[in-house]
Design an enzyme around this catalytic site. Structure first.
Site, PDB file in Angstrom:
ATOM      1  N   SER A   1      96.837  13.774 103.367  1.00  0.00           N
ATOM      2  CA  SER A   1      95.670  12.995 102.955  1.00  0.00           C
ATOM      3  C   SER A   1      95.696  12.602 101.483  1.00  0.00           C
ATOM      4  O   SER A   1      95.154  11.557 101.112  1.00  0.00           O
ATOM      5  CB  SER A   1      94.392  13.788 103.238  1.00  0.00           C
ATOM      6  OG  SER A   1      93.250  13.133 102.753  1.00  0.00           O
TER       7      SER A   1
ATOM      8  N   LYS B   1      90.517  17.085  98.456  1.00  0.00           N
ATOM      9  CA  LYS B   1      90.199  15.656  98.384  1.00  0.00           C
ATOM     10  C   LYS B   1      89.825  15.300  96.949  1.00  0.00           C
ATOM     11  O   LYS B   1      89.658  16.160  96.096  1.00  0.00           O
ATOM     12  CB  LYS B   1      89.023  15.302  99.300  1.00  0.00           C
ATOM     13  CG  LYS B   1      89.155  15.747 100.750  1.00  0.00           C
ATOM     14  CD  LYS B   1      90.146  14.935 101.543  1.00  0.00           C
ATOM     15  CE  LYS B   1      90.206  15.403 102.997  1.00  0.00           C
ATOM     16  NZ  LYS B   1      91.363  14.833 103.716  1.00  0.00           N
TER      17      LYS B   1
END
Length: 244
Positions: free
Chosen positions: A58, A127
């Site tokens: 990610s 993230k």
């Protein structure tokens, strides 16, 4: 009677001296220093800094799957995450169904949470923070950028973004670009987080991309209480070492 008392006192003194001598011997032993080192190391892991493994792609190319990163756990003591910070957080059920956990694993995780050794959560993610409580976020600007409180972000770290062509495939065309989402106002004690690999990131806006304007039930948030800390370095592999 007095004689009996003197015997008791004199008998206790050798015992005290013996215990003190045993403690001095133990304190100078390798076992004592090993235990002390483990305690100090555990306290550092639990309260100051801790290594984590990157679980997915990610955050490519900033972070690669399997990278070992160092998370500074005191980064937000008395402060809040800022736009652009890369954070590790313990994801709750809104981020997906957690696999069943055996009693033994639950006990080990509990030990990890208080000692610092091992992972603190069953589902830990990394993230980038895009917006915080009260900020309004949307995508996209006329040129395809994420917009926070009316200001488009400059995000040179993005790789493999979703297709967006002004006038041909954007947020006003039919069909809309899958890059588009929002606008949405971030709730209290929450953060909107996205992956740098936007085309392959199960992040806050993953379920909302291309959804009808006004539908905000699809967003997922990194809760303030679940944020472990800020990523400050890549530790491994050596060839990818860098500080943030």
């Amino acid at each position: 009677m007095g004689y009996g008392k003197s015997v008791t006192v004199s008998a206790s003194r050798p015992r005290t001296r013996g215990l003190y001598a045993a403690w001095r011997r133990f304190r100078s032993s390798a076992w004592f220093h090993l235990i002390l080192a483990l305690v100090v190391f555990g306290l550092v892991l639990a309260f100051i800094a801790k290594p984590y493994a990157v679980p997915s792609g990610s955050m490519e190319n900033t972070l690669q799957p399997g990278d070992r990163i160092l998370v500074y756990r005191l980064a937000y003591l008395g402060s809040q995450p800022h736009t652009g910070d890369v954070v590790v957080f313990d994801a709750d059920s809104q981020w997906g169904t957690l696999p069943p956990e055996s009693p033994l694993k639950a006990v080990l995780r509990w030990f990890a949470s208080i000692s610092g050794f091992g992972p603190t959560g069953a589902h830990t993610l990394v993230k980038r923070v895009i917006a915080g409580p009260g900020q309004t976020v949307s995508c996209c600007s006329a040129h395809g950028a994420v917009v926070v409180d009316g200001h488009p972000l400059d995000e040179p770290y993005i790789t493999h973004n979703l297709p967006f062509t002004p006038g041909t495939l954007d947020c006003s065309t039919t069909p809309r670009s899958q890059r588009c989402f929002g606008p949405v106002t971030v709730p209290k004690d929450s953060y909107l987080v996205l992956g740098d690999n936007r085309a392959n990131s199960s992040d806050s806006a993953f379920r909302c991309r291309g959804a009808p304007v006004g539908d905000v039930s699809c967003f997922r948030w990194a809760r303030r209480s679940e944020i472990v800390g800020r990523v400050v370095a890549t530790l491994w592999p050596i060839g990818r070492w860098r500080a943030f």
